[in-house]
Design a protein around this motif. Structure first.
Motif, short mmCIF file in Angstrom:
data_model
loop_
_atom_site.label_atom_id
_atom_site.label_comp_id
_atom_site.label_asym_id
_atom_site.label_seq_id
_atom_site.Cartn_x
_atom_site.Cartn_y
_atom_site.Cartn_z
N PHE A 255 72.50 20.97 47.59
CA PHE A 255 73.02 22.27 47.19
C PHE A 255 72.12 22.91 46.14
CE2 PHE A 255 76.01 24.89 44.61
CZ PHE A 255 76.28 25.83 45.57
N PHE A 256 71.69 22.09 45.16
CA PHE A 256 70.80 22.57 44.12
C PHE A 256 69.47 23.03 44.70
CE2 PHE A 256 67.36 21.82 41.06
CZ PHE A 256 67.78 22.65 40.03
N ARG A 257 68.97 22.22 45.64
CA ARG A 257 67.68 22.58 46.24
C ARG A 257 67.77 23.87 47.04
NH1 ARG A 257 63.92 18.44 46.11
NH2 ARG A 257 62.82 19.14 47.96
N PHE A 258 68.93 24.05 47.67
CA PHE A 258 69.13 25.28 48.43
C PHE A 258 69.10 26.50 47.49
CE2 PHE A 258 72.08 28.49 50.21
CZ PHE A 258 71.36 28.80 51.35
N ILE A 259 69.81 26.35 46.36
CA ILE A 259 69.83 27.45 45.38
C ILE A 259 68.42 27.72 44.85
CG2 ILE A 259 70.59 28.07 43.06
CD1 ILE A 259 73.28 27.25 43.74
N LEU A 260 67.68 26.63 44.64
CA LEU A 260 66.30 26.78 44.15
C LEU A 260 65.44 27.51 45.18
CD1 LEU A 260 65.20 25.84 41.45
CD2 LEU A 260 64.11 23.93 42.61
N PHE A 261 65.72 27.22 46.46
CA PHE A 261 64.98 27.89 47.53
C PHE A 261 65.29 29.40 47.51
CE2 PHE A 261 64.77 29.25 52.07
CZ PHE A 261 63.39 29.17 52.21
N ILE A 262 66.56 29.73 47.39
CA ILE A 262 66.96 31.15 47.30
C ILE A 262 66.28 31.78 46.08
CG2 ILE A 262 68.91 32.74 46.98
CD1 ILE A 262 69.08 31.43 49.64
N TRP A 263 66.22 31.02 45.00
CA TRP A 263 65.62 31.53 43.78
C TRP A 263 64.14 31.83 43.98
CZ3 TRP A 263 62.91 30.24 39.02
CH2 TRP A 263 63.30 31.05 37.95
N THR A 264 63.48 30.99 44.77
CA THR A 264 62.07 31.25 45.09
C THR A 264 61.91 32.55 45.84
OG1 THR A 264 62.06 28.88 45.52
CG2 THR A 264 60.01 30.04 45.89
N ILE A 265 62.79 32.74 46.84
CA ILE A 265 62.73 33.99 47.60
C ILE A 265 62.94 35.17 46.65
CG2 ILE A 265 63.94 35.36 49.35
CD1 ILE A 265 64.55 32.79 50.81
N THR A 266 63.91 35.00 45.74
CA THR A 266 64.22 36.06 44.78
C THR A 266 63.00 36.42 43.94
OG1 THR A 266 66.42 35.12 44.69
CG2 THR A 266 65.88 36.71 43.01
N ILE A 267 62.31 35.37 43.44
CA ILE A 267 61.11 35.61 42.64
C ILE A 267 60.09 36.43 43.42
CG2 ILE A 267 59.01 34.53 41.72
CD1 ILE A 267 60.62 32.31 40.66
N PHE A 268 59.80 35.99 44.64
CA PHE A 268 58.74 36.65 45.40
C PHE A 268 59.15 38.07 45.79
CE2 PHE A 268 57.09 32.26 46.23
CZ PHE A 268 55.90 32.48 45.58
N TYR A 269 60.45 38.25 46.13
CA TYR A 269 60.90 39.60 46.46
C TYR A 269 60.71 40.53 45.26
CZ TYR A 269 63.76 43.56 47.65
OH TYR A 269 64.18 44.84 47.88
N HIS A 270 61.15 40.05 44.10
CA HIS A 270 61.06 40.89 42.90
C HIS A 270 59.60 41.16 42.55
CE1 HIS A 270 63.38 42.67 39.66
NE2 HIS A 270 62.41 42.36 38.83
N MET B 207 58.79 36.14 52.63
CA MET B 207 59.08 35.01 53.50
C MET B 207 57.89 34.05 53.55
SD MET B 207 62.02 34.99 54.43
CE MET B 207 63.19 36.06 53.67
N LEU B 208 56.70 34.63 53.74
CA LEU B 208 55.50 33.83 53.87
C LEU B 208 55.28 32.97 52.62
CD1 LEU B 208 53.00 33.56 55.87
CD2 LEU B 208 51.79 34.99 54.23
N SER B 209 55.36 33.59 51.44
CA SER B 209 55.06 32.83 50.23
C SER B 209 56.15 31.80 49.93
CB SER B 209 54.89 33.74 49.01
OG SER B 209 54.91 35.06 49.35
N SER B 210 57.41 32.13 50.21
CA SER B 210 58.48 31.16 49.98
C SER B 210 58.27 29.93 50.85
CB SER B 210 59.84 31.77 50.28
OG SER B 210 59.99 32.96 49.59
N ILE B 211 57.92 30.16 52.12
CA ILE B 211 57.70 29.04 53.03
C ILE B 211 56.48 28.23 52.59
CG2 ILE B 211 57.03 28.49 55.40
CD1 ILE B 211 58.89 30.84 56.23
N LEU B 212 55.42 28.93 52.18
CA LEU B 212 54.23 28.25 51.68
C LEU B 212 54.56 27.33 50.53
CD1 LEU B 212 51.28 30.83 51.65
CD2 LEU B 212 51.36 28.60 52.77
N VAL B 213 55.31 27.86 49.57
CA VAL B 213 55.64 27.10 48.37
C VAL B 213 56.46 25.85 48.71
CG1 VAL B 213 57.08 27.14 46.30
CG2 VAL B 213 55.41 28.94 46.70
#
Lengths: 264, 123
Positions: free
Chosen positions: B65-80, B113-119
């Motif tokens: 669950f934590f990792r999932f939230i962290l993944f969403i957070w990564t997307i959030t960072i890159f979007y912003h 999407m690309l950068s989140s998946i890369l990371v």
């Protein structure tokens, strides 16, 4: 603080269904916002069925058909029926546009028509634009010249010429018909309409700021350099999206901000 | 009479078009990033403390669950980040016609999407 919900007297109720019994094949349904100031009821949504084959191509034609043939009490502004006057601005299918420029065929399914968003309603599709007009007046949308005495004597009677190049700077700004589609599409204007000028008025401000014949460029920029008047624009870009004349108020506002930074 | 006038509907009836949706998400991501960075800092604090706290850090890290939230957070960072760059260009008045606005919006989505998946999956 922004109020995201409608006040109690503005909540929209279901209205009357005007069924078309004559024709069942080419029926188009129009769902229209109605409010009558003469009784104390809330606004309602009336449904009208029209025969598409016996109607002109634009949404305004459909409204005229309804007014002429089904319900003469329906009220809306219209004049030129060709996108020059800006009277028939309304929210059609969720987007502000001029009814006379919006083809019925572009809307899939039923056509929902509301007045311009977040405006006090006078009747049906007629919003009260006086606040927006006052805001327009506040930017002094007319040519201002320095007093004759300050200038050369020769300036007194001479016409002030404008080169074609300077004139080009006004393209995309003078064409505005002040329908306020852009202003009322802007969420920032919905929440700050008391102080924020809104895209239409700021586009006009830009039109006078960029006029080479105007001698008050700096003062005009100073006047709008205000955290509420100008900087409530957050480049949401809804204005550019909704403009029925294809103008770009957001770009004009960005250029105003740039001019303030570089010139003041 | 005047005060009796109803207010025409706004947020509820205006179409959710790309321009306004991207703008509001820029705010949402900004808010969640500022809250998230505090939480992330707290999480990092765990291994700055005593070694005995380190296993709490590990338990949290292993939580799906934590990792999932962290993944969403990564997307959030890159979007912003990418959308912020878009706003920077707009501050100079570049790319503000409607076609460019739509194009850059899709670019932001693609790069996010690309950068989140890369990371997460390739680094």
């Amino acid at each position: 603080m922004a109020e995201f919900t409608l006040p109690k007297n503005s909540i929209v109720k279901e209205g009357i269904y005007h069924k078309n019994y004559k024709n069942l094949e080419n029926i188009k349904k129009l769902i229209i916002y109605r409010w009558d100031p003469e009784n104390n009821e809330n606004p309602r949504l009336d449904t009208y069925e029209i025969d598409q084959k016996k109607c002109g191509p634009m949404v305004l034609d459909a409204l005229m058909k309804i007014k002429n043939e089904i319900d003469p009490t329906i009220t809306f502004r219209r004049s030129c029926r060709e996108g020059v006057c800006g009277s028939c601005a309304m929210n059609i299918d969720g987007i502000n546009t001029l009814a006379c420029l919006k083809p019925i065929g572009e809307v899939k399914g039923d056509i929902k028509i509301y007045p311009l968003p977040h405006m006090p309603i006078i009747k049906d599709l007629v919003p009260d634009l006086s606040k927006a007009y006052n805001q327009l007046e506040s930017i002094k949308p007319w040519l201002k010249r320095k007093k004759y005495l300050e200038n050369n004597e020769s300036n007194k009677l001479e016409e002030k010429k404008q080169s074609p190049k300077d004139r080009e700077k006004l393209d995309g700004q003078w064409e505005c018909v002040l329908c306020f589609c852009c202003t009322t599409s802007c969420p920032s204007y919905w929440w700050n309409s008391d102080e924020y000028l809104g895209p239409a008025v700021l586009l006009q401000a830009a039109r006078w700021v960029n006029d080479s014949r105007d001698s008050e460029r700096k003062n005009r920029l100073k006047d709008i350099n205000d955290s509420m008047k100008l900087y409530r624009c957050h480049s949401i870009m809804n204005c550019t999206h909704s403009c029925p004349k294809g103008l770009n108020p957001a770009k004009a506002i960005a250029d105003l901000k740039k001019a303030i930074v570089t010139e003041l | 009479m005047r005060s009796n006038r109803p207010l025409s509907p706004h947020l509820s009836i205006y179409k959710k078009i790309l321009t306004s949706v991207f703008s509001i998400f820029h705010r949402f991501t900004g808010i969640s990033l500022s809250i998230g960075s505090i939480l992330i800092a707290l999480w990092f604090c765990l291994f700055a403390l005593l070694p005995s706290y380190y296993f709490v850090f590990e338990i949290i890290s292993a939580n799906i669950f934590f990792r999932f939230i962290l993944f969403i957070w990564t997307i959030t960072i890159f979007y912003h980040l990418f959308n912020g760059v878009r706003y920077l260009y707009w501050s100079f008045g570049i790319g503000m016609d409607l076609n460019s606005v739509y194009f850059s919006a899709y670019m932001v989505l693609f790069l996010t999407m690309l950068s989140s998946i890369l990371v997460w999956f390739l680094l």
